[in-house]
Design a protein around this motif. Sequence first.
Motif, PDB file in Angstrom:
ATOM      1  N   ARG A  85     111.614  24.583  28.584  1.00 52.21           N
ATOM      2  CA  ARG A  85     112.449  24.494  27.380  1.00 52.21           C
ATOM      3  C   ARG A  85     113.331  23.245  27.435  1.00 52.21           C
ATOM      4  NH1 ARG A  85     112.991  25.274  22.063  1.00 52.21           N
ATOM      5  NH2 ARG A  85     115.168  24.965  21.518  1.00 52.21           N
ATOM      6  N   GLU A  86     113.909  23.014  28.605  1.00 52.46           N
ATOM      7  CA  GLU A  86     114.735  21.815  28.773  1.00 52.46           C
ATOM      8  C   GLU A  86     113.889  20.555  28.604  1.00 52.46           C
ATOM      9  OE1 GLU A  86     117.203  19.534  32.297  1.00 52.46           O
ATOM     10  OE2 GLU A  86     117.053  21.716  32.352  1.00 52.46           O
ATOM     11  N   MET A  87     112.665  20.585  29.149  1.00 48.53           N
ATOM     12  CA  MET A  87     111.757  19.458  29.018  1.00 48.53           C
ATOM     13  C   MET A  87     111.408  19.210  27.555  1.00 48.53           C
ATOM     14  SD  MET A  87     108.063  18.966  30.983  1.00 48.53           S
ATOM     15  CE  MET A  87     108.681  19.766  32.456  1.00 48.53           C
ATOM     16  N   ALA A  88     111.139  20.288  26.823  1.00 46.19           N
ATOM     17  CA  ALA A  88     110.785  20.166  25.404  1.00 46.19           C
ATOM     18  C   ALA A  88     111.935  19.554  24.611  1.00 46.19           C
ATOM     19  CB  ALA A  88     110.418  21.534  24.838  1.00 46.19           C
ATOM     20  N   GLU A  89     113.153  19.979  24.901  1.00 45.06           N
ATOM     21  CA  GLU A  89     114.310  19.435  24.175  1.00 45.06           C
ATOM     22  C   GLU A  89     114.494  17.955  24.474  1.00 45.06           C
ATOM     23  OE1 GLU A  89     117.451  22.009  25.415  1.00 45.06           O
ATOM     24  OE2 GLU A  89     116.934  23.585  23.947  1.00 45.06           O
ATOM     25  N   ALA A  90     114.273  17.559  25.733  1.00 49.55           N
ATOM     26  CA  ALA A  90     114.405  16.144  26.094  1.00 49.55           C
ATOM     27  C   ALA A  90     113.309  15.309  25.439  1.00 49.55           C
ATOM     28  CB  ALA A  90     114.355  15.999  27.613  1.00 49.55           C
ATOM     29  N   LEU A  91     112.087  15.833  25.415  1.00 46.54           N
ATOM     30  CA  LEU A  91     110.976  15.117  24.783  1.00 46.54           C
ATOM     31  C   LEU A  91     111.176  15.025  23.277  1.00 46.54           C
ATOM     32  CD1 LEU A  91     108.103  16.719  26.856  1.00 46.54           C
ATOM     33  CD2 LEU A  91     108.706  14.288  26.849  1.00 46.54           C
ATOM     34  N   ALA A  92     111.736  16.072  22.688  1.00 52.53           N
ATOM     35  CA  ALA A  92     112.021  16.054  21.251  1.00 52.53           C
ATOM     36  C   ALA A  92     113.059  14.982  20.931  1.00 52.53           C
ATOM     37  CB  ALA A  92     112.512  17.432  20.796  1.00 52.53           C
ATOM     38  N   ALA A  93     114.097  14.917  21.753  1.00 51.62           N
ATOM     39  CA  ALA A  93     115.140  13.916  21.520  1.00 51.62           C
ATOM     40  C   ALA A  93     114.573  12.510  21.647  1.00 51.62           C
ATOM     41  CB  ALA A  93     116.275  14.120  22.523  1.00 51.62           C
ATOM     42  N   ARG A  94     113.709  12.296  22.614  1.00 56.04           N
ATOM     43  CA  ARG A  94     113.113  10.967  22.806  1.00 56.04           C
ATOM     44  C   ARG A  94     112.204  10.594  21.639  1.00 56.04           C
ATOM     45  NH1 ARG A  94     112.127   7.576  27.306  1.00 56.04           N
ATOM     46  NH2 ARG A  94     110.356   6.192  27.008  1.00 56.04           N
ATOM     47  N   SER A  95     111.551  11.604  21.056  1.00 50.85           N
ATOM     48  CA  SER A  95     110.572  11.354  19.992  1.00 50.85           C
ATOM     49  C   SER A  95     111.147  11.466  18.592  1.00 50.85           C
ATOM     50  CB  SER A  95     109.411  12.358  20.134  1.00 50.85           C
ATOM     51  OG  SER A  95     108.890  12.357  21.438  1.00 50.85           O
ATOM     52  N   GLY A  96     112.433  11.814  18.489  1.00 42.07           N
ATOM     53  CA  GLY A  96     113.035  11.998  17.169  1.00 42.07           C
ATOM     54  C   GLY A  96     112.528  13.245  16.476  1.00 42.07           C
ATOM     55  N   LEU A  97     112.186  14.270  17.267  1.00 38.80           N
ATOM     56  CA  LEU A  97     111.649  15.507  16.715  1.00 38.80           C
ATOM     57  C   LEU A  97     112.611  16.661  16.980  1.00 38.80           C
ATOM     58  CD1 LEU A  97     107.941  15.094  17.922  1.00 38.80           C
ATOM     59  CD2 LEU A  97     108.852  14.626  15.631  1.00 38.80           C
ATOM     60  N   ASP A  98     112.252  17.830  16.482  1.00 35.85           N
ATOM     61  CA  ASP A  98     113.040  19.044  16.645  1.00 35.85           C
ATOM     62  C   ASP A  98     112.238  20.005  17.528  1.00 35.85           C
ATOM     63  OD1 ASP A  98     114.217  21.577  16.396  1.00 35.85           O
ATOM     64  OD2 ASP A  98     114.934  21.160  14.368  1.00 35.85           O
ATOM     65  N   ALA A  99     112.804  20.371  18.679  1.00 38.17           N
ATOM     66  CA  ALA A  99     112.079  21.238  19.607  1.00 38.17           C
ATOM     67  C   ALA A  99     111.793  22.611  19.016  1.00 38.17           C
ATOM     68  CB  ALA A  99     112.859  21.384  20.911  1.00 38.17           C
TER      69      ALA A  99
ATOM     70  N   ALA B 194     111.341  23.152  15.575  1.00 38.84           N
ATOM     71  CA  ALA B 194     110.524  23.061  14.365  1.00 38.84           C
ATOM     72  C   ALA B 194     109.202  22.329  14.575  1.00 38.84           C
ATOM     73  CB  ALA B 194     111.317  22.365  13.251  1.00 38.84           C
ATOM     74  N   ASP B 195     109.165  21.423  15.554  1.00 36.98           N
ATOM     75  CA  ASP B 195     107.969  20.601  15.755  1.00 36.98           C
ATOM     76  C   ASP B 195     107.168  21.078  16.963  1.00 36.98           C
ATOM     77  OD1 ASP B 195     108.450  18.680  13.618  1.00 36.98           O
ATOM     78  OD2 ASP B 195     110.164  18.031  14.827  1.00 36.98           O
ATOM     79  N   LEU B 196     105.862  21.095  16.815  1.00 36.21           N
ATOM     80  CA  LEU B 196     104.974  21.608  17.864  1.00 36.21           C
ATOM     81  C   LEU B 196     104.860  20.663  19.049  1.00 36.21           C
ATOM     82  CD1 LEU B 196     103.000  23.943  18.505  1.00 36.21           C
ATOM     83  CD2 LEU B 196     101.201  22.607  17.398  1.00 36.21           C
ATOM     84  N   TYR B 197     104.841  19.359  18.788  1.00 34.58           N
ATOM     85  CA  TYR B 197     104.511  18.373  19.817  1.00 34.58           C
ATOM     86  C   TYR B 197     105.362  18.492  21.082  1.00 34.58           C
ATOM     87  CZ  TYR B 197     103.784  13.913  22.174  1.00 34.58           C
ATOM     88  OH  TYR B 197     103.530  12.953  23.126  1.00 34.58           O
ATOM     89  N   PRO B 198     106.693  18.454  21.010  1.00 33.04           N
ATOM     90  CA  PRO B 198     107.461  18.454  22.262  1.00 33.04           C
ATOM     91  C   PRO B 198     107.305  19.743  23.061  1.00 33.04           C
ATOM     92  CG  PRO B 198     108.922  18.651  20.367  1.00 33.04           C
ATOM     93  CD  PRO B 198     107.569  18.326  19.826  1.00 33.04           C
ATOM     94  N   THR B 199     107.228  20.879  22.370  1.00 38.49           N
ATOM     95  CA  THR B 199     107.067  22.149  23.072  1.00 38.49           C
ATOM     96  C   THR B 199     105.703  22.253  23.727  1.00 38.49           C
ATOM     97  OG1 THR B 199     108.542  23.186  21.464  1.00 38.49           O
ATOM     98  CG2 THR B 199     107.201  24.661  22.804  1.00 38.49           C
ATOM     99  N   LEU B 200     104.662  21.815  23.011  1.00 34.37           N
ATOM    100  CA  LEU B 200     103.312  21.847  23.568  1.00 34.37           C
ATOM    101  C   LEU B 200     103.183  20.879  24.736  1.00 34.37           C
ATOM    102  CD1 LEU B 200     100.442  22.921  23.417  1.00 34.37           C
ATOM    103  CD2 LEU B 200      99.934  21.142  21.724  1.00 34.37           C
ATOM    104  N   LEU B 201     103.736  19.685  24.603  1.00 34.30           N
ATOM    105  CA  LEU B 201     103.658  18.711  25.689  1.00 34.30           C
ATOM    106  C   LEU B 201     104.376  19.234  26.928  1.00 34.30           C
ATOM    107  CD1 LEU B 201     102.886  16.007  26.879  1.00 34.30           C
ATOM    108  CD2 LEU B 201     104.853  14.965  25.712  1.00 34.30           C
ATOM    109  N   ALA B 202     105.545  19.836  26.750  1.00 31.72           N
ATOM    110  CA  ALA B 202     106.281  20.389  27.888  1.00 31.72           C
ATOM    111  C   ALA B 202     105.475  21.487  28.579  1.00 31.72           C
ATOM    112  CB  ALA B 202     107.629  20.928  27.430  1.00 31.72           C
ATOM    113  N   ALA B 203     104.836  22.348  27.788  1.00 32.90           N
ATOM    114  CA  ALA B 203     104.037  23.428  28.360  1.00 32.90           C
ATOM    115  C   ALA B 203     102.837  22.882  29.126  1.00 32.90           C
ATOM    116  CB  ALA B 203     103.580  24.381  27.261  1.00 32.90           C
ATOM    117  N   VAL B 204     102.200  21.869  28.582  1.00 33.49           N
ATOM    118  CA  VAL B 204     101.038  21.254  29.224  1.00 33.49           C
ATOM    119  C   VAL B 204     101.450  20.566  30.532  1.00 33.49           C
ATOM    120  CG1 VAL B 204      99.379  19.376  28.994  1.00 33.49           C
ATOM    121  CG2 VAL B 204      99.673  21.003  27.127  1.00 33.49           C
ATOM    122  N   LEU B 205     102.568  19.870  30.501  1.00 29.96           N
ATOM    123  CA  LEU B 205     103.050  19.212  31.712  1.00 29.96           C
ATOM    124  C   LEU B 205     103.413  20.240  32.781  1.00 29.96           C
ATOM    125  CD1 LEU B 205     105.305  16.491  30.058  1.00 29.96           C
ATOM    126  CD2 LEU B 205     103.174  16.066  31.297  1.00 29.96           C
TER     127      LEU B 205
END
Length: 201
Positions: free
Chosen positions: A132-146, A148-159
């Motif tokens: 969850r912390e990873m997803a929030e950090a990736l969302a912030a870097r990408s200008g996304l919402d952890a 509302a947006d699938l990408y950061p949460t999915l990327l964090a889970a995959v990593l």
Amino acid sequence: MTGPGLRERKKADTRAALAAATLRLAVERGWANVTVEAIAAAADVSYRTFFNHFASKEEALLQPAGARPGRFAELLAAQDAALPPFDAARAVLHVELAPVDDPEGWRQRMGVLAAEPTLMARAVAVGSAGEREMAEALAARSGLDADADLYPTLLAAVLGAALRVALVRWQCAGPGADLPALLDQALDLLAAGLPAPPPTA
């Protein structure tokens, strides 16, 4: 007066002694027979001192360096802004693996974890919080919402999955296995789109 640097080193030494005692007692006695009192005595500190460093014996085993919320975000923010999120996160994971300078200790820790179902559940909870912390950090870097947006949460889970698989393979491979290399193999497969292996003869 003791300087902040010395105080921090003493705190780190005490935390390391408590984590080492926790692992040693878990291997010797079995996890169910390990108490905070025994850990403190083995590390030659008071019961109260234990709780100055760890919230529980589970944390002392699973997070020997202590809980460090925000560390992934800090390390991710320090990466080159031109790096895509996946590559920046890969670099952070390698930084996180760098302190694994006691491979036998980590293998013992994973063995204790595998033998104790209650610990495995706690490890999953810790991993979920980390993702969850990873997803929030990736969302912030990408200008996304952890949320509302699938990408950061999915990327964090995959990593997170890649790291877990690499750790298990590393433990099974025994001495001499290269954990960073195993992680890179997993991440390279993901980056390539997880292609199917060639058919066997």
